[in-house]
Design an enzyme around this catalytic site. Structure first.
Site, mmCIF file in Angstrom:
data_model
loop_
_atom_site.group_PDB
_atom_site.id
_atom_site.type_symbol
_atom_site.label_atom_id
_atom_site.label_comp_id
_atom_site.label_asym_id
_atom_site.label_seq_id
_atom_site.Cartn_x
_atom_site.Cartn_y
_atom_site.Cartn_z
ATOM 1 N N GLU A 279 -0.260 8.535 10.611
ATOM 2 C CA GLU A 279 -1.625 8.056 10.851
ATOM 3 C C GLU A 279 -2.583 9.084 11.466
ATOM 4 O OE1 GLU A 279 -0.210 4.596 12.868
ATOM 5 O OE2 GLU A 279 -0.776 3.276 11.209
ATOM 6 N N ASP B 132 -4.840 2.264 1.757
ATOM 7 C CA ASP B 132 -5.243 1.666 3.044
ATOM 8 C C ASP B 132 -5.799 2.749 3.968
ATOM 9 O OD1 ASP B 132 -2.678 2.787 3.030
ATOM 10 O OD2 ASP B 132 -1.892 1.456 4.573
ATOM 11 N N TYR C 176 -7.222 8.088 -17.755
ATOM 12 C CA TYR C 176 -8.238 8.773 -16.953
ATOM 13 C C TYR C 176 -8.446 10.192 -17.461
ATOM 14 C CZ TYR C 176 -7.376 4.980 -13.631
ATOM 15 O OH TYR C 176 -7.238 3.775 -13.028
ATOM 16 N N HIS D 248 0.870 -1.187 0.000
ATOM 17 C CA HIS D 248 0.000 0.000 0.000
ATOM 18 C C HIS D 248 0.903 1.231 0.000
ATOM 19 C CE1 HIS D 248 -4.188 -0.952 -0.095
ATOM 20 N NE2 HIS D 248 -4.056 -1.910 0.797
#
Ligand SMILES: [Zn+2]
Length: 403
Positions: A382, A110, A305, A105
């Site tokens: 985090e 994640d 894209y 990841h």
């Protein structure tokens, strides 16, 4: 009318941060690549069920969606997270590093799933304030596999109960920015990314007698340079264009002129008008240079894209929510779009909405050298996930409240 106290959302998200960290580390350990991510889908579905939601699983891919029904009537807002990892050997040294060698990841997806599940938890707890529905979109295959397009083709926005999807919002986490900052931009946010494959076909022979061959190598070199002149002379500097030839392959050894030269590259643009124009210029330059030298050109331009275009009104609204949630100083207007690309662009072609960045550079990292997304050493800080979860939830609450 604001029906929710936005700073409280950040406190509520920070209160559940330990759970989010656990979930994120679980996801980080078990990354999967592409459109089929069964283990990832299973974790997402389990977390949705734990919130009392009923996950709907994709058929062509391992996507998952769920709807949070508000207590009050109203429209639907879509919140999206992508789910896939990258084919990299993780070298972060983290104790929760990937347990699947060669898969990581490394783009923070994640954390995206975790932030969206955190937002879902905050929203489920605030159902009585929710005037409408929140459609949670978990998509595989963002890293070049068109996962969002598959979900749209499966009817993501066409189910009768979703007919009033009036807004869409997504975050991307980014180590280029300090933790907790939110980076916003109306209009073009990310580029369209299209792909060039070119075979220049001449006639091979002995390297000592080029006049008896049609040598594709000097033509390939001329094409590479002519494309750069094309960008600076044809392109409007205020509507940026990047053309990069990133792969050149021709020949085998000292004394052979090969028959072919093979080139690959990418075209990046931030408006659909310019995108179409640049495709035309590339064709003309390639055909012109190759024609001048008597080689044939087999050119393919594959559309990737589209431009990720933030609806200006929605982007202004969502930036306002972010300022309420994290404070005005943490919300930063981006001067320019980023020339990377995102398949959330397909959703934004259908529904007015926006994508923002949330910064997650660990404080101990030097901004100049912090490993970036897609590095096998990237580490996302985090605590940024609390900011992401709170802003996702705030955007949903206030959009549905009509303010
Ligand atoms: Zn990504």
């Amino acid at each position: 009318m604001s029906t929710t106290n936005q700073p409280d959302l950040l406190a509520a998200a920070q209160a559940i941060l330990p759970d989010l960290v656990d979930l994120r580390r679980r996801l980080h350990r078990t990354p999967e690549v592409g459109l089929q991510l069964p283990a990832t889908q299973a974790i997402v579905a389990e977390e949705l069920r734990a919130l009392g939601l009923e996950p709907r699983l994709g058929t062509s891919t391992t996507s998952a969606t769920a709807v949070i029904e508000g207590a009050l009537p109203g429209p639907t807002i879509l919140l999206r997270a992508d789910m896939d990892g990258l084919p990299l050997l993780e070298e972060t040294g983290l104790e929760f590093a990937s347990e699947t060698p060669g898969t990581m990841h490394a783009c923070g997806h994640d954390t995206h799933m975790t932030m969206l599940l955190g937002a879902a938890r905050l929203l489920v707890a605030r159902r009585e304030q929710l005037a409408g529905r929140v459609l949670l979109m978990f998509q595989p295959g963002e890293e070049g596999y068109h996962g969002a397009r598959f979900m749209l083709e499966e009817g993501l926005l066409d189910r009768p109960e979703d007919e009033e999807v009036t807004g869409a919002f997504a975050f991307h986490i980014w180590t280029g920015h300090a933790t907790g900052t939110v980076h916003v931009r109306p209009g073009a946010f990310l580029a369209a990314a299209d792909f060039i494959d070119l075979v220049i076909r001449g006639r091979g022979g002995h390297a000592s007698e080029p006049h008896k061959t049609v040598d594709p190598i000097p033509v390939a070199a001329e094409v590479v340079l002519a494309l750069q002149s094309m960008v600076t002379r044809r392109g409007d500097v205020f509507d940026p264009t990047v053309v990069t030839i990133s792969h050149v392959d021709a020949g085998t050894t000292h004394n052979i002129i090969p028959e072919t030269a093979f080139l690959q590259g990418t075209i990046r643009t931030v408006s659909e008008d310019n995108r179409a124009a640049v495709h035309g210029w590339v064709r003309r330059v390639v055909e012109g240079v190759c024609g001048a030298h008597g080689v044939t050109a087999e050119l393919r331009i594959d559309p990737g894209y589209p431009v990720t275009f933030n609806d200006p009104a929605f982007a202004a609204f969502a930036a306002d929510v972010a300022r309420d949630v994290v404070g005005p100083d943490a919300v930063i207007e981006m001067a320019n779009p980023i020339m990377g690309a995102e398949d959330f662009s397909y959703v934004l072609q259908r529904v007015p909405g926006a994508m923002f960045f949330v910064g997650a550079r660990p404080p101990e990292e030097d901004p100049a050298t912090a490993p970036q997304n897609h590095s096998n050493r990237v580490r996302h800080h985090e605590p940024a996930m609390a900011v992401g979860a709170a802003v996702y939830a705030g955007v949903a609450l206030r959009h549905l409240a009509g303010s």
